[in-house]
Scaffold this motif. Structure first.
Motif, mmCIF file in Angstrom:
data_model
loop_
_atom_site.group_PDB
_atom_site.id
_atom_site.type_symbol
_atom_site.label_atom_id
_atom_site.label_comp_id
_atom_site.label_asym_id
_atom_site.label_seq_id
_atom_site.Cartn_x
_atom_site.Cartn_y
_atom_site.Cartn_z
ATOM 1 N N SER A 127 -4.940 -2.233 -9.061
ATOM 2 C CA SER A 127 -4.608 -0.895 -8.918
ATOM 3 C C SER A 127 -4.164 -0.397 -10.169
ATOM 4 O O SER A 127 -4.224 0.606 -10.587
ATOM 5 C CB SER A 127 -3.596 -0.816 -7.776
ATOM 6 O OG SER A 127 -4.116 -1.332 -6.625
ATOM 7 N N ALA B 175 -5.744 -2.090 4.862
ATOM 8 C CA ALA B 175 -5.646 -2.273 3.456
ATOM 9 C C ALA B 175 -7.056 -1.852 2.564
ATOM 10 O O ALA B 175 -6.462 -1.405 1.477
ATOM 11 C CB ALA B 175 -5.196 -3.683 3.113
ATOM 12 N N PHE C 8 -6.203 -8.064 1.992
ATOM 13 C CA PHE C 8 -6.870 -7.060 1.380
ATOM 14 C C PHE C 8 -7.695 -7.886 0.141
ATOM 15 O O PHE C 8 -8.908 -7.710 0.231
ATOM 16 C CB PHE C 8 -5.863 -6.341 0.397
ATOM 17 C CG PHE C 8 -6.522 -5.366 -0.723
ATOM 18 C CD1 PHE C 8 -7.428 -4.167 -0.362
ATOM 19 C CD2 PHE C 8 -6.345 -5.590 -2.127
ATOM 20 C CE1 PHE C 8 -7.900 -3.462 -1.378
ATOM 21 C CE2 PHE C 8 -7.045 -5.039 -2.996
ATOM 22 C CZ PHE C 8 -7.716 -3.972 -2.448
ATOM 23 N N MET D 247 -7.356 2.062 2.789
ATOM 24 C CA MET D 247 -6.203 2.955 1.899
ATOM 25 C C MET D 247 -6.678 2.650 0.384
ATOM 26 O O MET D 247 -6.599 3.591 -0.249
ATOM 27 C CB MET D 247 -4.848 1.950 2.217
ATOM 28 C CG MET D 247 -3.596 2.590 1.254
ATOM 29 S SD MET D 247 -3.709 2.208 -0.183
ATOM 30 C CE MET D 247 -2.641 3.623 -0.819
ATOM 31 N N TYR D 248 -7.189 1.598 0.106
ATOM 32 C CA TYR D 248 -7.324 1.497 -1.386
ATOM 33 C C TYR D 248 -8.603 2.244 -1.603
ATOM 34 O O TYR D 248 -8.623 2.858 -2.726
ATOM 35 C CB TYR D 248 -7.881 -0.163 -1.709
ATOM 36 C CG TYR D 248 -8.150 -0.279 -3.168
ATOM 37 C CD1 TYR D 248 -7.008 -0.420 -4.172
ATOM 38 C CD2 TYR D 248 -9.278 -0.208 -3.752
ATOM 39 C CE1 TYR D 248 -7.130 -0.390 -5.535
ATOM 40 C CE2 TYR D 248 -9.586 -0.467 -5.008
ATOM 41 C CZ TYR D 248 -8.472 -0.559 -5.806
ATOM 42 O OH TYR D 248 -8.733 -0.654 -6.949
ATOM 43 N N PHE E 212 -3.586 -9.613 -6.482
ATOM 44 C CA PHE E 212 -4.820 -9.073 -6.870
ATOM 45 C C PHE E 212 -4.794 -7.504 -6.565
ATOM 46 O O PHE E 212 -5.268 -6.847 -7.480
ATOM 47 C CB PHE E 212 -6.032 -9.470 -5.831
ATOM 48 C CG PHE E 212 -7.214 -8.746 -5.808
ATOM 49 C CD1 PHE E 212 -8.067 -9.054 -7.015
ATOM 50 C CD2 PHE E 212 -7.843 -7.901 -5.079
ATOM 51 C CE1 PHE E 212 -9.443 -8.268 -7.228
ATOM 52 C CE2 PHE E 212 -9.084 -7.178 -5.150
ATOM 53 C CZ PHE E 212 -9.767 -7.467 -6.131
ATOM 54 N N LEU E 213 -3.948 -7.038 -5.434
ATOM 55 C CA LEU E 213 -3.571 -5.809 -5.334
ATOM 56 C C LEU E 213 -3.101 -4.963 -6.462
ATOM 57 O O LEU E 213 -3.606 -3.962 -7.019
ATOM 58 C CB LEU E 213 -2.849 -5.674 -4.171
ATOM 59 C CG LEU E 213 -2.525 -4.233 -3.427
ATOM 60 C CD1 LEU E 213 -3.812 -3.183 -2.997
ATOM 61 C CD2 LEU E 213 -1.524 -4.093 -2.464
ATOM 62 N N LEU F 238 1.603 2.115 -3.624
ATOM 63 C CA LEU F 238 0.772 2.372 -4.686
ATOM 64 C C LEU F 238 0.707 3.508 -5.347
ATOM 65 O O LEU F 238 0.393 3.471 -6.707
ATOM 66 C CB LEU F 238 -0.660 1.832 -4.236
ATOM 67 C CG LEU F 238 -1.106 0.156 -3.959
ATOM 68 C CD1 LEU F 238 -2.483 0.076 -3.392
ATOM 69 C CD2 LEU F 238 -0.483 -0.397 -4.949
ATOM 70 N N GLN G 19 0.914 -1.240 0.007
ATOM 71 C CA GLN G 19 0.105 0.058 -0.045
ATOM 72 C C GLN G 19 0.833 1.453 -0.001
ATOM 73 O O GLN G 19 0.419 2.202 -0.456
ATOM 74 C CB GLN G 19 -0.769 0.105 1.308
ATOM 75 C CG GLN G 19 -2.018 -0.778 0.921
ATOM 76 C CD GLN G 19 -1.793 -2.345 1.205
ATOM 77 O OE1 GLN G 19 -0.917 -2.707 1.425
ATOM 78 N NE2 GLN G 19 -2.924 -3.036 0.858
#
Lengths: 297, 290
Positions: free
Chosen positions: A235, B246, B227, B249-250, A230-231, A142, A139
């Motif tokens: 994103s 998490a 997440f 934040m997203y 996935f993150l 990102l 995070q």
């Protein structure tokens, strides 16, 4: 093996021993059911018709096996506005994972080789910095990464995702190879140097041939990480470049139309198949990577 | 020139990775830290303005829930996964003939994406058609299991799915640990007539302290980064009852367009990770140098 069950210390009658043994196997079996149940439910649900799902129960076998859900999941289910199933996204994941795994493994091998065998001032600092990078929650990178990909013209593209996976995979790949190469005696490198072999020659003819086990571990680790990511996928992708995990989530959580649980399950199994396959075929290396990757600095 | 090149090849090989790590890890952390101290909203601003984002963060009820959830989820997940993993490892360590097959079954969830795990459990826990309906169909008409849609209980569904996914891995860690205990000591204890359970509690388990530490580190790391599982299983809902840092934040970064909040929540996440990892790494690296 900690062979305690047959120890002289546990001096019971043989009947109690047999009962204990049975109890042990029953417990192990119940736990096995707990781990297998979701997979079983996924598979049976994916072969049922929606009608049967509404009337039947979770753990019954399908009365009538139908492949409709699989067909829809593969090529017809809607992920938002697009209704092409998971197929295009499955190939996106392949296109992302293969180059990203290859590049990060190769660079990791070279890095590990330098850190383990060509020590120079600062090499340890480099390794410590890399190691630390393995632990950061993503995070924290990102936002700047989204901007950076934009500046590089890679925003929302597959090369962009490959780039991200390579960068944040390097810590682990370097770690794997370094820990492997550090056990190879330095005399080997020294002797080869005396014989006039250069940096790459030594790597290519001495180290690489010795590296097969660690290459397998690294490739499996990286492939699992990248395929299951996935993150980064959600994103840094856009409509056409999403990996299969993102597409699966979109199918499951799409709010339009009738909820087709059988299609959800079929899509989930399709998304899971590559890593499950790797696990079944090369489980030993998979576990070795897990323990090495998570336990050791 | 060639001589210089020859001498410096190792450094040149390392250089691109070094630069990449400096920029994409440390530079980016610095950027996020910087932005977390500004009034950035939709677009980043670069004038430092103190801890206003952190004040907003800790005044936000949604963050309150997310941060609280992290501790509830993290605590239950870590403790249960460790206990379950240890029990499984000890059970499997009793000369089980089918050990290989059973180990494979216990560990396969670790190969799955959290999105797949979330999808499967979302279906199982679906009150209308899943487990609840099934048990009712067996004749238990009043059986209720609606945790997935119950704001007070939904966080525990995430605990269940996360344990399902990771406990086999903890088992593998502990099993390796059990196998590495000095067999001579165990034999000696058995000759002395010490009962089996005492051998475990007094000799084997205490000697596995480093493995407990490793398992704790890995699990806490997994917990903080959770997440995908939340997104797939509950989407953070009902409401934001199952938000974790998490997902907070997203949401701030990509749907609310609040960069300042995204940056400051990411920094808090990193601090939590570092509070756990740094002492561990420090002791690891130090013991290696000795």
């Amino acid at each position: 093996m900690t062979d305690l069950s047959y120890s002289p210390a546990s001096s019971g009658s043989s009947a109690t021993k047999i009962a204990l043994r049975w109890g042990l196997y029953i417990m192990l079996g119940l736990f096995a059911l707990f781990y297998l149940m979701p997979l079983f439910v996924m598979v049976t649900t994916s072969f049922k018709s929606l009608e049967e799902i509404r009337t039947g129960d979770l753990i019954s076998l399908p009365r009538e096996v139908t492949l409709d859900a699989w067909r829809t999941a593969w090529s017809g289910a809607c992920t938002g506005i697009q209704c092409e199933g998971v197929r295009p996204f499955f190939w996106n994941s392949v296109l992302i994972a293969i180059p990203a795994v290859m590049i990060s493994t190769l660079i990791g091998a070279l890095n590990g080789y330098v850190v383990a065998q060509w020590r120079f001032k600062g090499a340890n600092l480099f390794f410590a910095l890399m190691l630390f990078g393995c632990f950061i929650p993503f995070q924290v990178v990102l936002l700047p990464m989204a901007r950076m990909l934009g500046l590089m013209g890679l925003a929302g593209t597959i090369p962009g995702l490959i780039f991200v996976h390579v960068i944040y995979g390097l810590g682990f790949t370097t770690l794997f190879f370094r820990n492997y190469y550090v056990s190879i005696p330095a005399e080997l490198t020294k002797a080869a140097k005396v014989d006039g072999a250069g940096f790459f020659r030594i790597f290519w003819s001495i180290f690489l041939p010795l590296s097969l086990p660690i290459i397998v571990v690294t490739v499996i680790w990286q492939f699992t990480q990248i395929w299951n990511d996935f993150l980064f996928g959600i994103s840094f992708s856009q409509a056409g470049t999403q990996p299969v995990t993102v597409a699966l989530n979109n199918i499951v959580n799409s709010t339009t139309g009738v909820k087709a649980y059988n299609v959800d399950m079929a899509a989930a199994i399709i998304a899971a198949l590559p890593t499950l396959f790797v696990y079944v075929v090369a489980g030993k290396y998979f576990v070795r990577g897990l323990t090495a990757g998570s336990v050791k600095g | 020139m060639t001589k210089w090149l020859e001498e410096n090849t190792p450094k040149l090989v390392l250089a691109p990775s070094f630069v990449a790590v400096l920029i994409f890890v440390y530079g980016f952390i610095a950027w996020t830290a910087w932005v977390s101290l500004t009034r950035s909203r939709l677009l980043p601003k670069y004038e430092i303005d103190g801890f206003i984002q952190y004040d907003r963060l800790f005044a936000s009820p949604r963050w309150d829930t997310a941060f609280g959830n992290l501790f509830v989820f993290g605590f239950l997940f870590i403790v249960i996964a460790m206990v379950l993993g240890l029990i499984l490892a000890i059970l499997l360590d009793q000369n089980i003939r089918t050990e290989g097959a059973i180990r494979t079954i216990y560990l396969y969830p670790m190969a799955l994406s959290m999105i797949v795990t979330g999808t499967a459990w979302k279906w199982i826990l679906n009150p209308g058609l899943g487990l609840e309906a099934t048990v009712r169909g067996w004749g238990f008409e009043t059986f209720t299991f609606d945790w997935l849609v119950n704001p007070d209980m939904a966080i525990y569904t995430i605990v269940i799915a996360a344990i399902w996914q990771s406990s086999g891995f903890v088992m593998a860690l502990f099993l390796a640990g059990l196998r590495s205990v000095d067999q001579e000591i165990i034999k000696a204890a058995q000759v002395d007539g010490i009962p089996t359970w005492r051998v475990y509690t007094a000799i084997i388990i205490p000697s596995m302290a480093p493995i407990f530490l490793s398992a704790f580190i890995v699990l806490s790391h997994l917990a903080i980064k959770s997440f995908d599982l939340v997104i797939a299983l509950t989407g953070g809902g009902p409401g934001y009852a199952t938000d974790l840092p998490a997902t907070y934040m997203y949401a701030m970064a990509f749907s609310r367009g609040d960069i300042g909040q995204a940056a400051s929540s990411a920094m808090i996440m990193m601090m939590v990770v570092f509070a756990i990892i740094v002492p561990y790494l420090y002791s690891e690296l130090r013991s290696k140098d000795d």
